[in-house]
Design a protein around this motif. Structure first.
Motif, short mmCIF file in Angstrom:
data_model
loop_
_atom_site.label_atom_id
_atom_site.label_comp_id
_atom_site.label_asym_id
_atom_site.label_seq_id
_atom_site.Cartn_x
_atom_site.Cartn_y
_atom_site.Cartn_z
N PRO A 13 -18.19 -19.37 -11.81
CA PRO A 13 -18.82 -18.92 -10.57
C PRO A 13 -18.71 -19.92 -9.43
O PRO A 13 -18.81 -19.56 -8.27
CB PRO A 13 -20.28 -18.70 -10.97
CG PRO A 13 -20.48 -19.45 -12.23
CD PRO A 13 -19.14 -19.54 -12.89
N SER A 14 -18.45 -21.19 -9.75
CA SER A 14 -18.31 -22.19 -8.70
C SER A 14 -16.98 -22.07 -7.96
O SER A 14 -16.79 -22.68 -6.92
CB SER A 14 -18.46 -23.60 -9.26
OG SER A 14 -17.37 -23.94 -10.09
N PRO A 18 -19.47 -19.22 -2.05
CA PRO A 18 -20.85 -19.59 -2.35
C PRO A 18 -21.91 -18.81 -1.56
O PRO A 18 -23.10 -19.04 -1.75
CB PRO A 18 -20.91 -21.07 -1.98
CG PRO A 18 -19.93 -21.20 -0.87
CD PRO A 18 -18.80 -20.23 -1.23
N SER A 21 -24.49 -17.10 -3.76
CA SER A 21 -25.34 -18.08 -4.43
C SER A 21 -26.35 -18.67 -3.46
O SER A 21 -27.53 -18.85 -3.81
CB SER A 21 -24.50 -19.20 -5.04
OG SER A 21 -23.68 -18.70 -6.07
N ARG A 47 -33.52 -20.26 -12.30
CA ARG A 47 -32.35 -19.67 -11.63
C ARG A 47 -31.91 -20.51 -10.44
O ARG A 47 -30.72 -20.66 -10.18
CB ARG A 47 -32.65 -18.24 -11.22
CG ARG A 47 -32.77 -17.30 -12.40
CD ARG A 47 -33.18 -15.90 -12.01
NE ARG A 47 -33.49 -15.09 -13.16
CZ ARG A 47 -32.59 -14.39 -13.85
NH1 ARG A 47 -31.34 -14.40 -13.49
NH2 ARG A 47 -32.97 -13.67 -14.89
N LEU A 51 -28.31 -22.17 -9.78
CA LEU A 51 -27.58 -21.97 -8.53
C LEU A 51 -27.24 -23.30 -7.86
O LEU A 51 -26.15 -23.45 -7.30
CB LEU A 51 -28.40 -21.09 -7.57
CG LEU A 51 -28.52 -19.63 -8.01
CD1 LEU A 51 -29.60 -18.93 -7.19
CD2 LEU A 51 -27.19 -18.92 -7.88
N ILE A 54 -24.19 -24.59 -9.50
CA ILE A 54 -23.00 -23.86 -9.06
C ILE A 54 -22.58 -24.33 -7.66
O ILE A 54 -21.40 -24.58 -7.41
CB ILE A 54 -23.27 -22.34 -9.06
CG1 ILE A 54 -23.37 -21.82 -10.49
CG2 ILE A 54 -22.18 -21.59 -8.28
CD1 ILE A 54 -23.83 -20.38 -10.59
#
Length: 137
Positions: A13-14, A18, A21, A47, A51, A54
């Motif tokens: 996901p990184s 972004p 996120s 969470r 995030l 990430i």
């Protein structure tokens, strides 16, 4: 919370934009601020930590992108991780990138500072030797 596709396709996901996120982080932050007694606060905090990790890794990915292309000034983007994302898994890699980019730019004091912080906090990190072997181009 993985979907069917995510179970079979390993996506980082990184590596993605972004914006989602960041938006989710702001929303969870707002939930905690408005409803501090909610039963969802603990979950929101977890969470938010995920995030942050990430987002920090995304900054390192961008800095790596610039380093590979020889844009060493832009690689100082890793400094954003050091300043804003302490205590994330991306921190040691950000310090390595920062020390290497400063060394290539012949900013030896700054490179030494980043290397000392890396050695102090992550004494066995393989990036320490990478920084020492980095040569000025």
């Amino acid at each position: 919370g993985k979907g069917l596709t995510d179970r079979f396709v390993n996506r980082d996901p990184s590596q993605r934009d972004p914006c989602a996120s960041l938006s989710a982080f702001r929303d969870f932050s707002e939930l905690i601020k408005r409803h501090p007694e909610s039963k969802y606060v603990d979950d929101a905090q977890l969470r938010m930590r995920h995030l942050r990790n990430i987002l920090a890794q995304h900054e390192v990915n961008v800095a790596n992108f610039y380093m590979r292309r020889g844009a060493f000034v832009a690689a100082k983007r890793a400094r954003n991780v050091v300043e804003n994302f302490q205590q994330t898994p991306a921190m040691p890699e950000a310090l390595v990138l920062l020390a290497k980019s400063y060394k290539v730019l012949e900013l030896n004091d700054l490179s030494g500072d980043a290397l000392r912080v890396l050695e102090l906090n992550y004494p066995n990190h393989p990036g320490i030797e990478e920084v020492r072997q980095t040569t000025v181009q």
